[in-house]
Design a protein around this motif. Structure first.
Motif, PDB file in Angstrom:
ATOM      1  N   HIS A   1       0.830  -1.208   0.000  1.00  0.00           N
ATOM      2  CA  HIS A   1       0.000   0.000   0.000  1.00  0.00           C
ATOM      3  C   HIS A   1       0.862   1.255   0.000  1.00  0.00           C
ATOM      4  O   HIS A   1       0.555   2.222  -0.699  1.00  0.00           O
ATOM      5  CB  HIS A   1      -0.921   0.020   1.221  1.00  0.00           C
TER       6      HIS A   1
ATOM      7  N   ALA B   1       0.802   3.907  -2.976  1.00  0.00           N
ATOM      8  CA  ALA B   1       0.446   5.296  -2.674  1.00  0.00           C
ATOM      9  C   ALA B   1       1.528   6.256  -3.155  1.00  0.00           C
ATOM     10  O   ALA B   1       1.226   7.328  -3.689  1.00  0.00           O
ATOM     11  CB  ALA B   1       0.209   5.464  -1.171  1.00  0.00           C
TER      12      ALA B   1
ATOM     13  N   LEU C   1      -9.047  -0.629   1.288  1.00  0.00           N
ATOM     14  CA  LEU C   1      -8.579   0.622   1.899  1.00  0.00           C
ATOM     15  C   LEU C   1      -9.436   1.018   3.092  1.00  0.00           C
ATOM     16  O   LEU C   1      -8.910   1.440   4.130  1.00  0.00           O
ATOM     17  CB  LEU C   1      -8.578   1.752   0.862  1.00  0.00           C
ATOM     18  N   CYS C   2     -10.749   0.881   2.951  1.00  0.00           N
ATOM     19  CA  CYS C   2     -11.653   1.238   4.045  1.00  0.00           C
ATOM     20  C   CYS C   2     -11.426   0.343   5.257  1.00  0.00           C
ATOM     21  O   CYS C   2     -11.403   0.832   6.396  1.00  0.00           O
ATOM     22  CB  CYS C   2     -13.107   1.166   3.582  1.00  0.00           C
TER      23      CYS C   2
ATOM     24  N   LYS D   1     -10.479  -2.593  -4.198  1.00  0.00           N
ATOM     25  CA  LYS D   1      -9.434  -1.756  -3.604  1.00  0.00           C
ATOM     26  C   LYS D   1     -10.049  -0.817  -2.580  1.00  0.00           C
ATOM     27  O   LYS D   1      -9.489  -0.606  -1.495  1.00  0.00           O
ATOM     28  CB  LYS D   1      -8.704  -0.972  -4.696  1.00  0.00           C
TER      29      LYS D   1
ATOM     30  N   ARG E   1      -8.666  -1.228   6.067  1.00  0.00           N
ATOM     31  CA  ARG E   1      -7.367  -0.866   6.654  1.00  0.00           C
ATOM     32  C   ARG E   1      -7.466   0.450   7.415  1.00  0.00           C
ATOM     33  O   ARG E   1      -6.975   0.578   8.535  1.00  0.00           O
ATOM     34  CB  ARG E   1      -6.326  -0.759   5.544  1.00  0.00           C
ATOM     35  N   PHE E   2      -8.123   1.420   6.793  1.00  0.00           N
ATOM     36  CA  PHE E   2      -8.276   2.743   7.393  1.00  0.00           C
ATOM     37  C   PHE E   2      -9.081   2.664   8.687  1.00  0.00           C
ATOM     38  O   PHE E   2      -8.702   3.239   9.712  1.00  0.00           O
ATOM     39  CB  PHE E   2      -8.961   3.649   6.368  1.00  0.00           C
TER      40      PHE E   2
END
Length: 132
Positions: free
Chosen positions: A24, A28, A104-105, A100, A107-108
């Motif tokens: 990630h 990024a 991401l959500c 994806k 992980r966030f």
């Protein structure tokens, strides 16, 4: 751009495997333009020492990045950002974009929870970052 100078926050208790967190961070950096086509990634040894993780973890992340087309490995000289990496980051198919986004959500949200940040605080900050 030197990834070793970046401040990476690996969350060892987030439930997200460390190799995925490395992926990630690299993705990024490519998407944000901090890594450009042809830029060399740190060696496995250098990154494992910097992040204090097992070298096999870094190697796995680099293999996955290569499989995804983000980096290209040159035997004996290391891994480099692939020519189409930024295009791939910008042009994900709809199904891949959804997957994806879900990743991401998750992980966030996990990272926010680990820092005691509520869902409402998270949503409010996101709205401030990207007003409608």
């Amino acid at each position: 751009m030197n990834l070793l100078q970046d401040t990476w926050a690996l969350e060892f208790h987030s439930g997200i495997p460390v190799y995925k967190q490395i992926i990630h961070h690299v993705q990024a950096a490519v998407a944000a333009g901090r890594l450009a086509e042809g830029d060399q990634l740190p060696t496995i040894r250098a990154l494992h020492e910097r992040l204090n993780v097992n070298p096999n973890t870094v190697a796995k992340a680099y293999r996955e990045l290569q499989h995804m087309g983000v980096v290209a490995a040159e035997h004996g000289s290391g891994c480099y950002v692939a020519p189409t990496a930024q295009d791939r980051a910008a042009e994900l198919p709809a199904r891949a974009r959804k997957a994806k986004l879900a990743e991401l959500c998750a992980r966030f949200a996990a990272e926010a929870r680990s820092h005691g940040i509520s869902f409402d605080e998270l949503v409010e900050q996101l709205k401030l970052q990207h007003p409608a």
